[in-house]
Design a protein around this motif. Structure first.
Motif, PDB file in Angstrom:
ATOM      1  N   LEU A  29      48.998  29.804  41.208  1.00  0.00           N
ATOM      2  CA  LEU A  29      47.868  30.174  40.361  1.00  0.00           C
ATOM      3  C   LEU A  29      47.752  31.693  40.255  1.00  0.00           C
ATOM      4  CD1 LEU A  29      45.256  27.573  41.651  1.00  0.00           C
ATOM      5  CD2 LEU A  29      46.675  27.438  39.581  1.00  0.00           C
ATOM      6  N   THR A  30      47.927  32.364  41.386  1.00  0.00           N
ATOM      7  CA  THR A  30      47.876  33.824  41.398  1.00  0.00           C
ATOM      8  C   THR A  30      48.994  34.416  40.545  1.00  0.00           C
ATOM      9  OG1 THR A  30      46.881  33.826  43.595  1.00  0.00           O
ATOM     10  CG2 THR A  30      47.960  35.862  42.894  1.00  0.00           C
ATOM     11  N   LEU A  31      50.173  33.858  40.655  1.00  0.00           N
ATOM     12  CA  LEU A  31      51.314  34.333  39.864  1.00  0.00           C
ATOM     13  C   LEU A  31      51.029  34.188  38.363  1.00  0.00           C
ATOM     14  CD1 LEU A  31      54.240  35.399  39.868  1.00  0.00           C
ATOM     15  CD2 LEU A  31      54.988  33.014  40.015  1.00  0.00           C
ATOM     16  N   ILE A  33      48.031  33.968  36.884  1.00  0.00           N
ATOM     17  CA  ILE A  33      46.934  34.865  36.498  1.00  0.00           C
ATOM     18  C   ILE A  33      47.423  36.308  36.396  1.00  0.00           C
ATOM     19  CG2 ILE A  33      44.731  35.851  37.257  1.00  0.00           C
ATOM     20  CD1 ILE A  33      44.099  33.013  38.385  1.00  0.00           C
ATOM     21  N   ARG A  34      48.217  36.748  37.343  1.00  0.00           N
ATOM     22  CA  ARG A  34      48.713  38.125  37.312  1.00  0.00           C
ATOM     23  C   ARG A  34      49.653  38.382  36.138  1.00  0.00           C
ATOM     24  NH1 ARG A  34      49.701  39.233  43.709  1.00  0.00           N
ATOM     25  NH2 ARG A  34      47.518  39.596  44.200  1.00  0.00           N
ATOM     26  N   ASN A  35      50.313  37.346  35.681  1.00  0.00           N
ATOM     27  CA  ASN A  35      51.239  37.477  34.550  1.00  0.00           C
ATOM     28  C   ASN A  35      50.667  36.838  33.291  1.00  0.00           C
ATOM     29  OD1 ASN A  35      53.810  38.677  35.740  1.00  0.00           O
ATOM     30  ND2 ASN A  35      53.300  37.049  37.192  1.00  0.00           N
ATOM     31  N   ARG A  36      49.347  36.827  33.186  1.00  0.00           N
ATOM     32  CA  ARG A  36      48.699  36.123  32.087  1.00  0.00           C
ATOM     33  C   ARG A  36      49.080  36.647  30.712  1.00  0.00           C
ATOM     34  NH1 ARG A  36      45.136  38.899  34.989  1.00  0.00           N
ATOM     35  NH2 ARG A  36      43.909  40.527  33.999  1.00  0.00           N
ATOM     36  N   ASP A  37      49.408  37.923  30.586  1.00  0.00           N
ATOM     37  CA  ASP A  37      49.824  38.449  29.280  1.00  0.00           C
ATOM     38  C   ASP A  37      51.096  37.755  28.797  1.00  0.00           C
ATOM     39  OD1 ASP A  37      47.679  40.169  29.057  1.00  0.00           O
ATOM     40  OD2 ASP A  37      48.763  41.880  29.877  1.00  0.00           O
ATOM     41  N   ASN A  38      52.044  37.563  29.693  1.00  0.00           N
ATOM     42  CA  ASN A  38      53.274  36.860  29.329  1.00  0.00           C
ATOM     43  C   ASN A  38      53.015  35.379  29.070  1.00  0.00           C
ATOM     44  OD1 ASN A  38      54.851  39.172  29.580  1.00  0.00           O
ATOM     45  ND2 ASN A  38      55.141  38.833  31.757  1.00  0.00           N
ATOM     46  N   PHE A  39      52.132  34.794  29.867  1.00  0.00           N
ATOM     47  CA  PHE A  39      51.828  33.380  29.687  1.00  0.00           C
ATOM     48  C   PHE A  39      51.100  33.132  28.369  1.00  0.00           C
ATOM     49  CE2 PHE A  39      53.021  32.975  34.063  1.00  0.00           C
ATOM     50  CZ  PHE A  39      53.447  31.662  34.176  1.00  0.00           C
ATOM     51  N   LYS A  40      50.228  34.055  27.965  1.00  0.00           N
ATOM     52  CA  LYS A  40      49.491  33.885  26.701  1.00  0.00           C
ATOM     53  C   LYS A  40      50.437  33.851  25.522  1.00  0.00           C
ATOM     54  CE  LYS A  40      46.561  37.293  27.151  1.00  0.00           C
ATOM     55  NZ  LYS A  40      45.466  38.243  26.939  1.00  0.00           N
ATOM     56  N   LYS A  41      51.516  34.591  25.604  1.00  0.00           N
ATOM     57  CA  LYS A  41      52.482  34.678  24.506  1.00  0.00           C
ATOM     58  C   LYS A  41      53.490  33.524  24.522  1.00  0.00           C
ATOM     59  CE  LYS A  41      52.322  39.674  24.900  1.00  0.00           C
ATOM     60  NZ  LYS A  41      53.068  40.833  25.377  1.00  0.00           N
ATOM     61  N   SER A  42      53.488  32.764  25.586  1.00  0.00           N
ATOM     62  CA  SER A  42      54.521  31.757  25.788  1.00  0.00           C
ATOM     63  C   SER A  42      54.207  30.452  25.072  1.00  0.00           C
ATOM     64  CB  SER A  42      54.659  31.478  27.288  1.00  0.00           C
ATOM     65  OG  SER A  42      55.474  30.359  27.492  1.00  0.00           O
ATOM     66  N   GLY A  43      55.128  30.009  24.273  1.00  0.00           N
ATOM     67  CA  GLY A  43      55.014  28.696  23.662  1.00  0.00           C
ATOM     68  C   GLY A  43      55.115  27.601  24.705  1.00  0.00           C
ATOM     69  N   ASP A  59      43.028  23.408  38.232  1.00  0.00           N
ATOM     70  CA  ASP A  59      42.952  24.467  39.240  1.00  0.00           C
ATOM     71  C   ASP A  59      43.105  25.837  38.599  1.00  0.00           C
ATOM     72  OD1 ASP A  59      42.622  22.528  41.145  1.00  0.00           O
ATOM     73  OD2 ASP A  59      44.616  22.766  42.041  1.00  0.00           O
ATOM     74  N   LEU A  60      43.980  25.943  37.602  1.00  0.00           N
ATOM     75  CA  LEU A  60      44.161  27.215  36.905  1.00  0.00           C
ATOM     76  C   LEU A  60      42.886  27.606  36.180  1.00  0.00           C
ATOM     77  CD1 LEU A  60      45.944  29.567  36.059  1.00  0.00           C
ATOM     78  CD2 LEU A  60      46.806  28.141  34.189  1.00  0.00           C
ATOM     79  N   PHE A  61      42.251  26.657  35.539  1.00  0.00           N
ATOM     80  CA  PHE A  61      40.986  26.935  34.859  1.00  0.00           C
ATOM     81  C   PHE A  61      39.939  27.448  35.845  1.00  0.00           C
ATOM     82  CE2 PHE A  61      36.752  25.317  33.750  1.00  0.00           C
ATOM     83  CZ  PHE A  61      36.520  26.048  32.603  1.00  0.00           C
ATOM     84  N   VAL A  62      39.793  26.775  36.979  1.00  0.00           N
ATOM     85  CA  VAL A  62      38.825  27.195  37.999  1.00  0.00           C
ATOM     86  C   VAL A  62      39.174  28.575  38.532  1.00  0.00           C
ATOM     87  CG1 VAL A  62      37.908  26.673  40.304  1.00  0.00           C
ATOM     88  CG2 VAL A  62      38.180  24.838  38.619  1.00  0.00           C
ATOM     89  N   ALA A  63      40.463  28.817  38.807  1.00  0.00           N
ATOM     90  CA  ALA A  63      40.889  30.125  39.321  1.00  0.00           C
ATOM     91  C   ALA A  63      40.608  31.236  38.316  1.00  0.00           C
ATOM     92  CB  ALA A  63      42.370  30.094  39.680  1.00  0.00           C
ATOM     93  N   MET A  64      40.842  30.956  37.033  1.00  0.00           N
ATOM     94  CA  MET A  64      40.568  31.968  35.998  1.00  0.00           C
ATOM     95  C   MET A  64      39.064  32.245  35.909  1.00  0.00           C
ATOM     96  SD  MET A  64      43.360  33.118  34.601  1.00  0.00           S
ATOM     97  CE  MET A  64      43.013  33.694  32.967  1.00  0.00           C
ATOM     98  N   ASN A  66      36.896  31.923  38.349  1.00  0.00           N
ATOM     99  CA  ASN A  66      36.566  32.704  39.545  1.00  0.00           C
ATOM    100  C   ASN A  66      37.014  34.151  39.395  1.00  0.00           C
ATOM    101  OD1 ASN A  66      35.409  30.520  40.822  1.00  0.00           O
ATOM    102  ND2 ASN A  66      37.269  29.961  41.907  1.00  0.00           N
ATOM    103  N   HIS A  67      38.183  34.347  38.814  1.00  0.00           N
ATOM    104  CA  HIS A  67      38.700  35.700  38.586  1.00  0.00           C
ATOM    105  C   HIS A  67      37.757  36.473  37.662  1.00  0.00           C
ATOM    106  CE1 HIS A  67      41.624  38.901  38.066  1.00  0.00           C
ATOM    107  NE2 HIS A  67      41.553  38.733  36.752  1.00  0.00           N
ATOM    108  N   MET A  68      37.305  35.815  36.613  1.00  0.00           N
ATOM    109  CA  MET A  68      36.383  36.472  35.678  1.00  0.00           C
ATOM    110  C   MET A  68      35.055  36.798  36.365  1.00  0.00           C
ATOM    111  SD  MET A  68      37.281  34.293  32.260  1.00  0.00           S
ATOM    112  CE  MET A  68      35.908  34.910  31.334  1.00  0.00           C
ATOM    113  N   ASP A  69      34.570  35.883  37.204  1.00  0.00           N
ATOM    114  CA  ASP A  69      33.336  36.145  37.949  1.00  0.00           C
ATOM    115  C   ASP A  69      33.513  37.319  38.897  1.00  0.00           C
ATOM    116  OD1 ASP A  69      32.075  34.069  36.666  1.00  0.00           O
ATOM    117  OD2 ASP A  69      32.320  32.658  38.332  1.00  0.00           O
ATOM    118  N   ASP A  70      34.682  37.388  39.545  1.00  0.00           N
ATOM    119  CA  ASP A  70      34.957  38.512  40.442  1.00  0.00           C
ATOM    120  C   ASP A  70      34.969  39.828  39.683  1.00  0.00           C
ATOM    121  OD1 ASP A  70      35.161  36.744  42.535  1.00  0.00           O
ATOM    122  OD2 ASP A  70      37.354  36.769  42.588  1.00  0.00           O
TER     123      ASP A  70
END
Length: 84
Positions: A29-31, A33-43, A59-64, A66-70
């Motif tokens: 999940l951390t990996l 989130i940290r690489n979310r720019d690449n994941f957003k572009k990924s088909g 779990d990814l949704f919850v982690a994201m 939490n990340h936004m809340d942090d």
């Protein structure tokens, strides 16, 4: 590392570990989130999410969230207390 490789590894980890193995799952999940720019572009990511219904994406949704809340709690000393 390719997005498809990360997702395949994460899927494998989720399918082959107990729900209580939060350390390994959190690493993926951390990996992501940290690489979310690449994941957003990924088909590949889009297709995976459309198939959805897996613990990984919940779990990814919850982690994201939490990340936004942090991020909200880390405020600039110059920000107004009325700005949210």
């Amino acid at each position: 590392m390719q997005i498809s490789t990360i997702l395949a590894s994460a899927r494998y980890a989720y399918n082959n570990t107990p729900n209580t193995d939060s350390k390994l799952r959190a690493q993926y999940l951390t990996l992501i989130i940290r690489n979310r720019d690449n994941f957003k572009k990924s088909g590949t990511m889009k297709v995976e999410m459309e198939q959805g219904g897996t613990d990984l994406f919940f779990d990814l949704f919850v982690a994201m969230c939490n990340h936004m809340d942090d991020l909200k709690t880390i405020r600039s000393p110059f920000s107004s207390p009325f700005t949210r």
